[in-house]
Enzyme design. Sequence first.
Site: not given
Ligand SMILES: NC(=O)c1ccc[n+]([C@@H]2O[C@H](COP(=O)([O-])OP(=O)(O)OC[C@H]3O[C@@H](n4cnc5c(N)ncnc54)[C@H](O)[C@@H]3O)[C@@H](O)[C@H]2O)c1
Length: 322
Positions: A16, A42, A143, A184
């Site tokens: 991701g 991802g 979420y 986003r």
């Molecule tokens: N980007 C932000 O602003 C933000 C803010 C708060 C929290 N977060 C947290 O940080 C983490 C990463 O966020 P991101 O922005 O990179 O999100 P993203 O959606 O780009 O990445 C998430 C990744 O998790 C993988 N995934 C989803 N469900 C899955 C499952 N059941 N099994 C295996 N893989 C799975 C997806 O394929 C992806 O590669 C997340 O946990 C998110 O909740 C992000």
Amino acid sequence: MTAWNGKRVVVAGGAGFIGRHLTRALLVAGARVVVVDNLSTGRDTGLAPLHQADIAVLDRLPIPAEVVFNLACPASPRAYQADPVQTWKTSVLGTLRLADLALAAGARIVQTSTSEVYGDPLVHPQAEDYPGNVALTGPRACYDEGKRAAEVLLYDMARIRGLDIRVARVFNTYGPGMAADDGRALPAFVAAALAGRPLRLEGGGQQTRSFCHVADMVRGLMALALSGAARGIPVNLGNPDERTIRDVAELILRLTGSRSPVVEVAPAVNDPRRRCPDITRAQTLLGWEPVVGLEEGLRSMIAAGHPADRDAAPAGTASVSS
Ligand SMILES: NC(=O)c1ccc[n+]([C@@H]2O[C@H](COP(=O)([O-])OP(=O)(O)OC[C@H]3O[C@@H](n4cnc5c(N)ncnc54)[C@H](O)[C@@H]3O)[C@@H](O)[C@H]2O)c1
């Protein structure tokens, strides 16, 4: 030689947005990294070996890990609301599965929780002891509540079973590599500005957010993972530079030289009005704070380019929360 040299690390969600940046930084620091990801939001970059699997039903860790980062969860509202039951399973059952596997391996687990655990906060800025003002019944609950439940699970497993945990409450993070079409706000604004299309402000854009550059976030996650002082307690990671969404949209127009119009669309359901981290704990325990300013960070994102033609967000769907 760094503290990561030779460490065996699993990055769940490593395909991701944040996960790819984290994987790259860990490899540069000398860690041996394997990514676990189901590629739902991802993409495989080939940076590190990929074990393609859903964390909720993962049968084993692909390597005998010392550290397991859990970033596996769709973070954009559009993605996590598309299948709320799957989001909940990922957050809760997936975290339970990873925690069980980490415990069996004697590994530390680093959880990426979220500022969404504070809901629509009534205190400002939000420190870790604020319990939140949350809505159980709305479309975001899969979420927000999934992440809250995952935190509860980890604190209990640490207390009762001795699991070694670190919990990051990640605030809005942005930077190069975000998909322009994931819904986003920042990538949607950049893509729209570059394509000359309208920038759509939900609810008028007076809600505030604090945007942290992904380079700072990755540095924070890596510092948290190695910190003894932060064991077992939540730590906010984010940038306290609070802006209205309208200001950010206007900044993006200025930086891109775009003449796109800014239009107001209906507010999203349960969209928090204000969001800003109190990062005193991260400063004190980790010696961490963000250093990339918003203008500099946006320039890096704009310079990296965006597949603007993929950004076909209908009105009102670009969201300002993660
Ligand atoms: N980007 C932000 O602003 C933000 C803010 C708060 C929290 N977060 C947290 O940080 C983490 C990463 O966020 P991101 O922005 O990179 O999100 P993203 O959606 O780009 O990445 C998430 C990744 O998790 C993988 N995934 C989803 N469900 C899955 C499952 N059941 N099994 C295996 N893989 C799975 C997806 O394929 C992806 O590669 C997340 O946990 C998110 O909740 C992000």
